[in-house]
Design a protein around this motif. Structure first.
Motif, PDB file in Angstrom:
ATOM      1  N   ASP A  81      -2.426   7.116   5.101  1.00 14.15           N
ATOM      2  CA  ASP A  81      -1.319   6.977   6.041  1.00 14.15           C
ATOM      3  C   ASP A  81      -1.045   5.510   6.341  1.00 14.15           C
ATOM      4  N   TYR A 124      -2.687   0.004   6.967  1.00 10.17           N
ATOM      5  CA  TYR A 124      -2.961   1.090   6.025  1.00 10.17           C
ATOM      6  C   TYR A 124      -4.283   1.749   6.401  1.00 10.17           C
ATOM      7  N   ASP A 164       6.473   3.578  -1.177  1.00  6.59           N
ATOM      8  CA  ASP A 164       7.394   4.695  -0.969  1.00  6.59           C
ATOM      9  C   ASP A 164       8.082   4.599   0.393  1.00  6.59           C
ATOM     10  N   THR A 172       0.804  -1.215   0.000  1.00  4.52           N
ATOM     11  CA  THR A 172       0.000   0.000   0.000  1.00  4.52           C
ATOM     12  C   THR A 172       0.842   1.273   0.000  1.00  4.52           C
ATOM     13  N   ARG A 173       2.023   1.222   0.599  1.00  2.00           N
ATOM     14  CA  ARG A 173       2.907   2.393   0.662  1.00  2.00           C
ATOM     15  C   ARG A 173       4.331   1.991   0.296  1.00  2.00           C
ATOM     16  N   HIS A 209       2.113  11.035   3.971  1.00  2.00           N
ATOM     17  CA  HIS A 209       2.808  11.172   2.682  1.00  2.00           C
ATOM     18  C   HIS A 209       3.734  12.374   2.735  1.00  2.00           C
TER      19      HIS A 209
END
Length: 141
Positions: free
Chosen positions: A72, A101, A32, A29-30, A140
């Motif tokens: 987040d 998430y 990054d 999901t993230r 983010h």
């Protein structure tokens, strides 16, 4: 259920599938945060083992707080109280911590979160009245 992502390194080393691993879903999901924080800081210190995702994210320059936003990652430390779900079900992080998430923010103390590693095959989506003291959110950049 979520298909196995061969690019997600959090799926490797799991006993049978990555679905008992909250870090797998967080990385899906993230990604990054996985690339910019965990790969850069976390694994240079210790792998495998508990994700120190909050520490790693702060080192990478991500803003964190106790106030959720959709998109987040929610993070809990080792064995921290996470909060309660409808029906009085309480959640506690594992001895390695937990990460989920944030799908939706319902109020300043209630979120809809998706996660893996909570015992539900393939993960689950839960409404959680989170423990404000022990729940941190990675925003983010």
């Amino acid at each position: 259920s979520v298909p196995l992502d061969p690019c997600n390194t959090e799926g490797t080393g799991a006993s049978s599938t990555p679905y008992d691993n909250c870090a797998y879903w967080a990385a899906e999901t993230r990604p990054d945060v996985l690339v910019n924080a965990v790969w850069k800081y976390g694994y240079s210190n210790k792998r495998p083992g508990a994700w120190r995702i909050l520490v790693d994210a702060k080192k990478a320059g991500y803003a964190t707080s106790h106030k959720p936003r959709a998109g987040d990652l929610a993070a809990w430390g080792r064995s921290d109280p996470m909060g309660s779900a409808p029906g009085g079900v309480t959640y506690t992080a594992s001895p390695g911590g937990h990460v989920a998430y944030v799908e939706k923010v319902l109020s300043k103390s209630k979120i809809v979160m998706s996660s893996m590693g909570t015992g539900a095959a393939g993960g689950e989506t839960t409404t959680l009245r989170f423990d404000k003291k022990h729940t941190s959110f990675i925003h983010h950049m």
